[in-house]
Design a protein around this motif. Structure first.
Motif, mmCIF file in Angstrom:
data_model
loop_
_atom_site.group_PDB
_atom_site.id
_atom_site.type_symbol
_atom_site.label_atom_id
_atom_site.label_comp_id
_atom_site.label_asym_id
_atom_site.label_seq_id
_atom_site.Cartn_x
_atom_site.Cartn_y
_atom_site.Cartn_z
ATOM 1 N N ALA A 44 0.822 -1.214 0.000
ATOM 2 C CA ALA A 44 0.000 0.000 0.000
ATOM 3 C C ALA A 44 0.854 1.262 0.000
ATOM 4 N N GLN A 45 1.919 1.258 0.790
ATOM 5 C CA GLN A 45 2.762 2.453 0.866
ATOM 6 C C GLN A 45 3.480 2.719 -0.461
ATOM 7 N N THR A 46 3.791 1.666 -1.191
ATOM 8 C CA THR A 46 4.381 1.847 -2.517
ATOM 9 C C THR A 46 3.406 2.573 -3.431
ATOM 10 N N MET A 47 2.133 2.214 -3.337
ATOM 11 C CA MET A 47 1.130 2.901 -4.150
ATOM 12 C C MET A 47 1.035 4.375 -3.768
ATOM 13 N N ILE A 48 1.024 4.668 -2.482
ATOM 14 C CA ILE A 48 0.915 6.056 -2.033
ATOM 15 C C ILE A 48 2.110 6.875 -2.514
ATOM 16 N N ARG A 49 3.310 6.276 -2.472
ATOM 17 C CA ARG A 49 4.517 7.014 -2.859
ATOM 18 C C ARG A 49 4.602 7.249 -4.363
ATOM 19 N N THR A 50 3.955 6.392 -5.143
ATOM 20 C CA THR A 50 4.108 6.485 -6.601
ATOM 21 C C THR A 50 2.858 6.977 -7.317
ATOM 22 N N ALA A 51 1.730 7.114 -6.618
ATOM 23 C CA ALA A 51 0.475 7.494 -7.266
ATOM 24 C C ALA A 51 0.529 8.918 -7.806
ATOM 25 N N PHE A 52 -0.223 9.154 -8.863
ATOM 26 C CA PHE A 52 -0.341 10.480 -9.456
ATOM 27 C C PHE A 52 -1.537 11.240 -8.879
ATOM 28 N N SER A 53 -2.639 10.559 -8.596
ATOM 29 C CA SER A 53 -3.856 11.221 -8.134
ATOM 30 C C SER A 53 -3.753 11.596 -6.661
ATOM 31 N N THR A 54 -4.221 12.809 -6.327
ATOM 32 C CA THR A 54 -4.232 13.244 -4.924
ATOM 33 C C THR A 54 -5.155 12.364 -4.083
ATOM 34 N N THR A 55 -6.162 11.762 -4.704
ATOM 35 C CA THR A 55 -7.070 10.885 -3.969
ATOM 36 C C THR A 55 -6.333 9.705 -3.350
ATOM 37 N N VAL A 56 -5.240 9.290 -3.996
ATOM 38 C CA VAL A 56 -4.463 8.161 -3.491
ATOM 39 C C VAL A 56 -3.316 8.648 -2.610
ATOM 40 N N ARG A 57 -2.484 9.505 -3.148
ATOM 41 C CA ARG A 57 -1.253 9.855 -2.424
ATOM 42 C C ARG A 57 -1.504 10.769 -1.227
ATOM 43 N N GLU A 58 -2.587 11.540 -1.248
ATOM 44 C CA GLU A 58 -2.873 12.439 -0.132
ATOM 45 C C GLU A 58 -3.962 11.889 0.776
ATOM 46 N N ALA A 59 -5.033 11.336 0.189
ATOM 47 C CA ALA A 59 -6.163 10.876 0.994
ATOM 48 C C ALA A 59 -6.050 9.408 1.392
ATOM 49 N N GLY A 60 -5.256 8.611 0.657
ATOM 50 C CA GLY A 60 -5.167 7.191 0.977
ATOM 51 C C GLY A 60 -6.442 6.427 0.659
ATOM 52 N N ASP A 61 -7.136 6.843 -0.413
ATOM 53 C CA ASP A 61 -8.377 6.173 -0.807
ATOM 54 C C ASP A 61 -8.027 4.955 -1.646
ATOM 55 N N LEU A 62 -7.674 3.880 -0.960
ATOM 56 C CA LEU A 62 -7.114 2.709 -1.626
ATOM 57 C C LEU A 62 -7.291 1.475 -0.748
ATOM 58 N N SER A 63 -6.906 0.349 -1.276
ATOM 59 C CA SER A 63 -6.798 -0.873 -0.478
ATOM 60 C C SER A 63 -5.747 -1.765 -1.111
ATOM 61 N N ALA A 64 -5.195 -2.660 -0.303
ATOM 62 C CA ALA A 64 -4.189 -3.600 -0.792
ATOM 63 C C ALA A 64 -4.297 -4.878 0.025
ATOM 64 N N GLY A 65 -4.097 -6.021 -0.629
ATOM 65 C CA GLY A 65 -4.209 -7.281 0.084
ATOM 66 C C GLY A 65 -3.564 -8.427 -0.665
ATOM 67 N N ILE A 66 -3.374 -9.529 0.063
ATOM 68 C CA ILE A 66 -2.815 -10.749 -0.511
ATOM 69 C C ILE A 66 -3.858 -11.852 -0.406
ATOM 70 N N PHE A 67 -3.911 -12.702 -1.450
ATOM 71 C CA PHE A 67 -4.935 -13.736 -1.565
ATOM 72 C C PHE A 67 -4.263 -15.069 -1.853
ATOM 73 N N ASP A 68 -4.904 -16.158 -1.390
ATOM 74 C CA ASP A 68 -4.387 -17.477 -1.746
ATOM 75 C C ASP A 68 -4.882 -17.856 -3.137
ATOM 76 N N LEU A 69 -4.509 -19.028 -3.592
ATOM 77 C CA LEU A 69 -4.838 -19.423 -4.970
ATOM 78 C C LEU A 69 -6.289 -19.843 -5.139
ATOM 79 N N GLN A 70 -7.060 -19.781 -4.054
ATOM 80 C CA GLN A 70 -8.506 -19.963 -4.159
ATOM 81 C C GLN A 70 -9.237 -18.611 -4.146
#
Length: 551
Positions: free
Chosen positions: A35-61
């Motif tokens: 998630a922090q990688t996205m915040i550091r590299t995002a172009f939109s203020t909605t992501v890098r300033e507001a943190g309007d995002l999500s990130a997660g890891i999933f199994d193969l199911q």
């Protein structure tokens, strides 16, 4: 490492359990770096300033193992469902290193076209070991823009099915050509797609490092530990609640007419079921809520009260079940418009707490401003034609009213609940768009009085540079229906939308701010909790001294 986690007697091995817990914590660190990688590299203020995002890891199911702490429940809990849709289109067996898959389909993603969801496979020693997913809210995808006026989803912007945006590390140039031509902000949108892919890659690298460190050939044993532990802990918390059925309602301002959200919550020994029968029907405007977004915020509202300390994953959400009748505003089918589904959807935690207040009254808050006040602003030729004195721009700034009072603490001032996003600093918005924030301050007397008072709303005054004409796509709620107090606490102040000369604007819909005038927003305050006569006099004096409450 031996994957066995039980002794010959069938009892859990203490060392193996500790090691699994360490791995689980490491997994959360992996997705937080994602998630922090996205915040550091995002172009939109909605992501890098507001943190309007999500990130997660999933199994193969397609089951979510861990989510980043950074992010919004509306994104992460609906994204949890979306990975399965990706896997049906692109089975795990067909995935290759360097592949990235993308969609903004509201019914396969997180509820509206402004959210991009990217899924990426992670490989170790040539074998796929897991999936990373993320979602981010972007500034513009064309169409009418972020607003409530559309009559169908097809008016709301660029509609991306589940496709590859990168194939074995090579960009899908046809996709990017279409993407750039379909938006008012091509550089930002393309940059955000690259950011989403980069953040999944960062997570995949860290996952492989972790698996190498612990000599893990598969995530399956860890997944089994996470899921069994989370489910067991969640059910144990549910079992502490009184059984029964509890009902509540919340009213939204709506668009054509007020919207009533109705819930009957049945608490069983091992599950909680919510039936939304009686909720208002579908709207002809873009305030409708796709069912995944409804489940996302309803589950979050329950979890905040029932099991807040248990990590959020596939298993910990399984005991929370939703019955969403067809034809109600919380179960919008294609192609209903859904661009501002958050206006209604973010009131669902208040609705869930209204039910739970009857079961565990000392664990819920009063109602808050809840739905974000994030005005999309637009200017230039699209607003003023050939006579425009401003360059073309499109920007969204995220802001919040007050939260509801807590049983033993006041509500929070100008804080986003339930979305959890950060307020966008005025300097960040002024840096990317020709607008000026003339005022941004707490709104006195907006928090409902009570033993504990509601959080304060804000006052915002926004103009364009050179006092030029600009437009606002109003997407506000809690104007006609203020946040309610509980247990004798008073309601918070309702919101207000208008101009600096006192002209009242509609709380929803595209409107122009004339040259020389400023947009004035008065954000709602949270409801109070308990009898105001029981408030600590010292706390009241502090509020008066701070200018939050008038004498």
């Amino acid at each position: 490492m031996n994957d066995a986690s039980v002794t010959p007697s069938g009892q859990p091995d203490a060392l193996a359990t500790i090691q699994r817990q360490i791995q689980w914590n490491r997994l959360i660190a992996v997705v937080e770096e994602q998630a922090q990688t996205m915040i550091r590299t995002a172009f939109s203020t909605t992501v890098r300033e507001a943190g309007d995002l999500s990130a997660g890891i999933f199994d193969l199911q397609g089951r979510m193992l861990a989510q980043a702490v950074t992010g919004t429940p509306g994104h992460v809990n609906s994204m949890m469902e979306s990975v399965g849709h990706f896997m049906r289109k692109f089975p795990v067996e067909s995935m290759q290193p360097g592949d990235h898959y993308i969609t903004n389909d509201p019914w396969l993603g997180t509820g509206h076209l402004h959210d991009l969801t990217v899924v990426t496979p992670a490989f170790r020693d040539g074998h796929i070991v897991g999936l990373f997913a993320n979602t981010a809210h972007v500034i513009d995808v064309g169409g009418r823009g972020m607003g409530p006026d559309a009559r169908s989803v097809y008016e709301e912007g660029l509609y991306i099915p589940i496709i590859k945006c990168f194939d074995r590390g090579v960009a899908n140039e046809t996709f990017f050509d279409i993407l750039r031509m379909g938006t008012r902000t091509p550089a930002e949108l393309e940059g955000d797609v690259y950011s989403l892919c980069a953040c999944n890659d960062a997570g995949a690298r860290r996952l492989v490092e972790m698996m190498d460190e612990f000599s893990m050939d598969s995530l399956d044993p860890l997944a089994s530990f996470i899921f069994s532990s989370s489910l067991r802990a969640t059910v144990a918390e549910i079992a502490k609640l009184p059984e029964g059925t509890f009902r509540a309602t919340v009213r939204s301002d709506g668009y054509e007419a007020p919207v009533d959200l109705v819930a009957a919550m049945t608490i069983r020994p091992d599950a909680i079921e919510v039936d939304f029968a009686g909720t208002s029907g579908l709207s002809g405007r873009a305030i409708n809520v796709p069912p995944a977004y409804c489940r996302a915020y309803a589950c979050f509202g329950i979890k905040c009260v029932v099991a807040p300390e248990i990590p959020n994953n596939w298993a910990s959400l399984q005991p929370f079940r939703m019955v969403i009748p067809e034809g109600c505003i919380l179960n919008a089918p294609r192609p209903y418009p859904v661009a501002v589904r958050h206006i209604v959807g973010q009131l669902l935690p208040d609705l869930m707490m209204g039910c739970l207040h009857q079961a565990v009254p000392d664990r819920v808050t009063a109602e808050g401003s809840s739905a974000l006040w994030n005005p999309p602003l637009r200017g230039g030729s699209e607003v003023s034609g050939q006579g425009a004195t401003l360059p073309d721009f499109e920007v969204i700034t995220f802001n919040s009213g007050g939260t509801g009072a807590r049983p033993r603490l006041d509500g929070l001032d100008g804080t986003a609940f339930p979305s959890g996003v950060r307020t966008v600093p005025v300097e960040a918005t002024e840096n990317v768009a020709p607008v000026i924030f003339w005022r941004k301050e707490l709104r006195p007397d907006s928090g409902g009085a009570g033993r504990t008072r509601g959080g304060m709303g804000q006052i915002m005054e926004i103009g364009a540079k050179g006092e030029a004409e600009f437009a606002v796509n109003a997407i506000f709620d809690r104007v006609d229906n203020a946040p309610r107090g509980r247990d004798g606490g008073q309601d918070g102040a309702p919101g207000w939308v208008g101009l600096d000369d006192g002209t009242v604007l509609r709380a929803k819909g595209y409107q122009t701010v004339p040259a020389g005038r400023h947009l004035l927003l008065k954000l709602p305050g949270g409801g109070g909790m308990g009898d105001p006569a029981e408030r600590d006099p010292a706390a009241l004096e502090r509020d008066i001294a701070d200018g939050l409450v008038s004498r």
